[in-house]
Design a protein around this motif. Structure first.
Motif, PDB file in Angstrom:
ATOM      1  N   ILE A 163       0.877  -1.181   0.000  1.00  0.00           N
ATOM      2  CA  ILE A 163       0.000   0.000   0.000  1.00  0.00           C
ATOM      3  C   ILE A 163       0.916   1.234   0.000  1.00  0.00           C
ATOM      4  CG2 ILE A 163      -1.847   1.215   1.238  1.00  0.00           C
ATOM      5  CD1 ILE A 163      -2.716  -1.595   0.352  1.00  0.00           C
TER       6      ILE A 163
ATOM      7  N   VAL B 295       0.604   4.397   0.467  1.00  0.00           N
ATOM      8  CA  VAL B 295       0.489   5.495   1.449  1.00  0.00           C
ATOM      9  C   VAL B 295       0.988   5.091   2.836  1.00  0.00           C
ATOM     10  CG1 VAL B 295      -1.404   6.684   0.289  1.00  0.00           C
ATOM     11  CG2 VAL B 295      -1.928   4.898   1.964  1.00  0.00           C
ATOM     12  N   LEU B 296       1.319   3.806   3.002  1.00  0.00           N
ATOM     13  CA  LEU B 296       1.800   3.352   4.302  1.00  0.00           C
ATOM     14  C   LEU B 296       3.307   3.124   4.270  1.00  0.00           C
ATOM     15  CD1 LEU B 296      -0.947   0.700   5.242  1.00  0.00           C
ATOM     16  CD2 LEU B 296      -0.841   3.123   5.865  1.00  0.00           C
TER      17      LEU B 296
ATOM     18  N   GLU C  55       2.181  -4.172   9.351  1.00  0.00           N
ATOM     19  CA  GLU C  55       1.217  -4.187  10.455  1.00  0.00           C
ATOM     20  C   GLU C  55      -0.219  -4.412   9.976  1.00  0.00           C
ATOM     21  OE1 GLU C  55       1.999  -0.781  12.992  1.00  0.00           O
ATOM     22  OE2 GLU C  55       0.153  -1.238  14.092  1.00  0.00           O
ATOM     23  N   LEU C  56      -0.446  -4.129   8.694  1.00  0.00           N
ATOM     24  CA  LEU C  56      -1.815  -4.157   8.150  1.00  0.00           C
ATOM     25  C   LEU C  56      -2.599  -5.431   8.477  1.00  0.00           C
ATOM     26  CD1 LEU C  56      -3.625  -2.241   6.573  1.00  0.00           C
ATOM     27  CD2 LEU C  56      -2.705  -3.188   4.460  1.00  0.00           C
TER      28      LEU C  56
ATOM     29  N   LEU D 292      -4.251  -5.721  11.924  1.00  0.00           N
ATOM     30  CA  LEU D 292      -5.456  -4.967  12.288  1.00  0.00           C
ATOM     31  C   LEU D 292      -6.661  -5.899  12.432  1.00  0.00           C
ATOM     32  CD1 LEU D 292      -5.253  -1.749  10.052  1.00  0.00           C
ATOM     33  CD2 LEU D 292      -4.764  -1.966  12.473  1.00  0.00           C
TER      34      LEU D 292
ATOM     35  N   ARG E  82       1.204  -4.930  18.081  1.00  0.00           N
ATOM     36  CA  ARG E  82       1.220  -4.973  16.616  1.00  0.00           C
ATOM     37  C   ARG E  82       2.525  -4.380  16.090  1.00  0.00           C
ATOM     38  NH1 ARG E  82      -4.302  -2.968  16.754  1.00  0.00           N
ATOM     39  NH2 ARG E  82      -3.548  -0.929  16.091  1.00  0.00           N
TER      40      ARG E  82
ATOM     41  N   MET F 254      -0.078   1.761  13.769  1.00  0.00           N
ATOM     42  CA  MET F 254      -1.127   2.164  12.834  1.00  0.00           C
ATOM     43  C   MET F 254      -2.483   1.629  13.296  1.00  0.00           C
ATOM     44  SD  MET F 254      -1.561   1.332   8.821  1.00  0.00           S
ATOM     45  CE  MET F 254      -1.893  -0.340   9.276  1.00  0.00           C
ATOM     46  N   THR F 255      -3.501   2.455  13.084  1.00  0.00           N
ATOM     47  CA  THR F 255      -4.864   2.043  13.444  1.00  0.00           C
ATOM     48  C   THR F 255      -5.733   2.066  12.187  1.00  0.00           C
ATOM     49  OG1 THR F 255      -5.474   4.320  13.850  1.00  0.00           O
ATOM     50  CG2 THR F 255      -4.658   3.062  15.746  1.00  0.00           C
ATOM     51  N   LYS F 256      -6.951   1.546  12.313  1.00  0.00           N
ATOM     52  CA  LYS F 256      -7.856   1.587  11.155  1.00  0.00           C
ATOM     53  C   LYS F 256      -8.162   3.038  10.773  1.00  0.00           C
ATOM     54  CE  LYS F 256      -9.938  -2.897  11.908  1.00  0.00           C
ATOM     55  NZ  LYS F 256     -11.026  -3.672  12.502  1.00  0.00           N
TER      56      LYS F 256
ATOM     57  N   PHE G 143      -5.320   4.415   8.930  1.00  0.00           N
ATOM     58  CA  PHE G 143      -5.300   3.871   7.574  1.00  0.00           C
ATOM     59  C   PHE G 143      -6.272   4.646   6.672  1.00  0.00           C
ATOM     60  CE2 PHE G 143      -6.727   0.307   4.653  1.00  0.00           C
ATOM     61  CZ  PHE G 143      -5.618   0.406   3.830  1.00  0.00           C
TER      62      PHE G 143
ATOM     63  N   ALA H   8      -4.814   8.072   6.005  1.00  0.00           N
ATOM     64  CA  ALA H   8      -3.685   7.968   5.060  1.00  0.00           C
ATOM     65  C   ALA H   8      -4.206   7.822   3.636  1.00  0.00           C
ATOM     66  CB  ALA H   8      -2.802   6.781   5.430  1.00  0.00           C
ATOM     67  N   ASN H   9      -5.247   7.016   3.460  1.00  0.00           N
ATOM     68  CA  ASN H   9      -5.824   6.837   2.119  1.00  0.00           C
ATOM     69  C   ASN H   9      -6.483   8.115   1.622  1.00  0.00           C
ATOM     70  OD1 ASN H   9      -5.327   4.222   1.071  1.00  0.00           O
ATOM     71  ND2 ASN H   9      -6.613   3.370   2.679  1.00  0.00           N
TER      72      ASN H   9
ATOM     73  N   ARG I  30      -4.000  10.499  -0.023  1.00  0.00           N
ATOM     74  CA  ARG I  30      -3.017   9.948  -0.970  1.00  0.00           C
ATOM     75  C   ARG I  30      -2.806  10.900  -2.149  1.00  0.00           C
ATOM     76  NH1 ARG I  30      -3.590   4.597  -3.222  1.00  0.00           N
ATOM     77  NH2 ARG I  30      -4.113   3.997  -1.097  1.00  0.00           N
TER      78      ARG I  30
ATOM     79  N   GLU J 125      -5.266  -2.505  -4.800  1.00  0.00           N
ATOM     80  CA  GLU J 125      -4.983  -2.390  -3.358  1.00  0.00           C
ATOM     81  C   GLU J 125      -6.140  -2.932  -2.525  1.00  0.00           C
ATOM     82  OE1 GLU J 125      -3.691   1.471  -1.986  1.00  0.00           O
ATOM     83  OE2 GLU J 125      -2.708   1.783  -3.913  1.00  0.00           O
TER      84      GLU J 125
ATOM     85  N   LEU K 101      -6.214  -5.976   0.204  1.00  0.00           N
ATOM     86  CA  LEU K 101      -6.839  -5.977   1.547  1.00  0.00           C
ATOM     87  C   LEU K 101      -7.677  -7.236   1.739  1.00  0.00           C
ATOM     88  CD1 LEU K 101      -8.091  -2.311   2.132  1.00  0.00           C
ATOM     89  CD2 LEU K 101      -6.109  -3.447   3.115  1.00  0.00           C
TER      90      LEU K 101
END
Lengths: 229, 385
Positions: A99, A101-102, A109-110, A113, A122, B1-3, B6, B9-10, B13, B290, B294
């Motif tokens: 990804i 942007v990470l 770490e993704l 989650l 994590r 990092m947390t949801k 995330f 961050a998206n 972009r 992407e 996921l």
């Protein structure tokens, strides 16, 4: 290595392309023991990636049975299959599929989650995974700031971080030069030998296949023969 | 990092695109906040509860004058303590600068508006001098007027009997407000009605509106009913209302404020839906592989849908809340600028409506791309099909 990690029995896969039906796998049967490192080779369209997708639970067969790690996954509902993938399978792709942007650490770490681990745990697990692939010092870098080999190492760390039983690799060195490819394949060998990970890898490259314990050849949706490395 | 991290961050972009979209959302909600406040202000209706003063004007329009012979009749209404009257002069200062000038009976005005404070000697001078004027503190300070000055003020409505629209008055006093609220309302000028009545060419013995000071606030409703009933079916039918509604009625002359506001907001939000919807659709289209990754990692279809909707919500909430806060600040500035006459502060109702709009808009712009993301098949998406 006698216990079966993957058991594919009489699997057929038919894709519908418009009005046409394309049968990619024809009654294929395959067994991969736990702790094995298998290279799947064959010409384009032979069904390698399709077989890999079935083993990884990304797709389901038209008929036949697929058992991985003791679970039958060929008829699993979508939500259950997603949760199963998160727990049991690590994926490595040809083009890394990070990804953008990470950071490297964020990418690794993704998958965590999806677990109940605390944020600190994590981060710790991600740091360990990056250390295993030799990229602890690049944790804060984004994919665009890494070389191809480094990106693939991050992808491997992401695949490893949730400690899956099996790693499914689709052309993991297809986009890398020889030297970097050998480094990555060496890393996969270490994961197989020292960490006991079962690895199924699709490759066109005979030199890459040499890193596996054995090579399976597919042609026109059927398994031909196997050769030991 | 947390949801949440995330999702943020998206969202950023494509920084430029996101910032431009955020600005659109902010502007839309700024307009939303201000216009809904205006709408709320105008739709609040006549709340006579607690009113100690009422305004009586001609039923058709405040531009139509009423005879001064009404004064004793109005004063005879139970609950009315004192009656003053006020006539719009249409004042112009120097180079076409409009100023609020009203001709009044000084003594009556003083009795009805005890909130305006000025030395008693100046009130007496105002009543005694035919050409006198008194100015509010704000306007006097603004133009540097001093007591004793002879100040020329033209009228864009009323010429003198000699045909000249140029008038001149002697500034005999400067009044202030008794508290902060009333100090904000000192941007007007008062002239002596006797002089205006005698010197102007058009109207005689008439005024634009009456101000009724009540004996107590409980009498407001009954006084409104009695006064309007008293002049019903006469040549001079009246409309009596609270001061607040009277002030708002000036702006209501523009038309149906509620309808205007609704149409403007409809146009703004329809455009905004297209802009934000396009941003979200484009953002999802660009990262189909992407999203497939996921899902590959184990995120369920519902989780991927949730990420897209959360992103739409973050976009709308961030822009929307900034817009509402700006509207709140702009409303406060406007309130201050109009001397408290238009209290455009965002009420709890407008905030609630804003928050509901944010949620609905997030769903409207996030649902379609979200469903697309939810439905995508991993193998097809990874293969770029």
């Amino acid at each position: 290595m006698s216990e079966s990690m993957v058991q594919v029995t009489n699997v057929t896969k038919i894709y519908e392309r418009g009005t046409q039906q394309v049968e990619v796998l024809h009654g294929l049967t395959l067994q991969i023991p736990r702790g094995d490192f298998v290279a799947l080779m064959g010409p384009s369209g032979s069904g390698k990636t399709t077989l890999l997708n079935l083993i990884g639970g990304l797709d389901q067969p038209t008929s036949g049975e697929v058992w991985v790690g003791g679970s039958r996954i060929d008829r699993m509902p979508s939500g259950q299959l997603a949760a199963w993938r998160a727990r049991n399978v690590g994926f490595v792709f040809q083009f890394y599929n990070l990804i953008p942007v990470l950071t490297a650490e964020g990418n690794v770490e993704l998958p965590l989650l999806l677990t109940k681990l605390s944020a600190a745990q994590r981060r710790k697990n991600a740091a360990v995974a990056l250390q295993v692939v030799g990229l602890a010092d690049r944790a804060g870098h984004k994919p665009s700031e890494l070389s191809g080999g480094q990106e693939q190492r991050v992808a491997i760390a992401r695949a490893l971080v949730s400690d899956p039983q099996i790693l499914v690799c689709d052309e993991p060195t297809g986009d890398l030069d020889r030297k970097t490819a050998d480094d990555i394949l060496g890393l996969l060998q270490v994961l197989n030998r020292d960490h006991g990970k079962t690895i199924v890898m699709v490759t066109h490259d005979p030199k890459a296949a040499e890193f596996a314990r054995r090579t399976l050849h597919l042609e026109k949706g059927q398994l031909l023969e196997q050769s030991a490395a | 990092m947390t949801k949440t991290g995330f999702v943020i961050a998206n969202l950023f972009r494509k920084r430029t695109r996101t910032i431009l979209t955020l600005l659109s959302v902010t502007m839309a909600f700024l307009l939303f906040g201000l216009l809904q406040s205006v709408n709320y202000l105008f739709s609040a209706g006549a709340d006579a509860l607690g009113a100690t003063r009422l305004m009586t004007q001609a039923r058709v329009s405040f531009t139509q004058s009423l005879p001064l012979s009404m004064v004793p009749k109005l004063e005879s209404v139970p609950g009315v303590a004192r009656v003053a009257y006020s006539q719009w002069f249409g004042g112009i200062w120097q180079d076409n600068t409009p100023v609020f000038v009203f001709s009044v009976d000084p003594a009556r005005y003083h009795d009805v508006y005890p909130e305006y404070v000025m030395p008693e000697a100046q009130w007496r001078e105002f009543a005694r001098t035919r050409t006198a004027m008194v100015a509010g503190r704000q306007i006097a300070d603004k133009y540097g007027w001093k007591v004793g000055q002879h100040i020329p003020i033209s009228s864009n409505i009323y010429p003198q009997k000699n045909g000249s629209k140029a008038w001149a008055f002697d500034l005999v006093g400067i009044f202030d407000g008794k508290d902060e609220d009333w100090k904000k309302r000192t941007n007007q000028v008062l002239i002596n009605h006797d002089y205006f009545d005698e010197a102007n060419q058009f109207v005689k013995g008439r005024t634009n509106f009456y101000i009724l000071r009540l004996t107590d606030a409980d009498k407001a409703q009954s006084v409104i009913r009695t006064v309007d009933a008293m002049f019903e079916n006469s040549l001079d039918e009246t409309k009596t209302q609270t001061e607040k509604e009277f002030n708002l009625s000036f702006v209501k002359q523009l038309g149906d404020i509620g309808l205007i506001v609704r149409w403007i907001l409809f146009a703004v939000f329809f455009t905004l839906l297209l802009v934000v919807g396009n941003t979200m659709a484009q953002s999802v289209r660009e990262r189909i592989p992407e999203l497939a990754v996921l899902k590959t990692l184990g995120f369920s279809d519902g989780a991927v849908l949730g990420f897209v909707i959360a992103e739409a919500f973050a976009l709308c909430a961030l822009g929307g809340l900034v817009g509402l806060v700006l509207a709140s600040l702009a409303g406060a500035a406007l309130e201050k600028g109009t001397g408290g006459q238009f209290a455009l502060h965002l009420s709890g109702w407008v905030w609630l409506l804003g928050l509901i709009t944010i949620v609905l808009m997030s769903l409207a712009v996030g649902l379609l791309p979200g469903l697309r993301a939810q439905r995508l098949r991993i193998v097809d998406a990874l293969a770029g099909r």
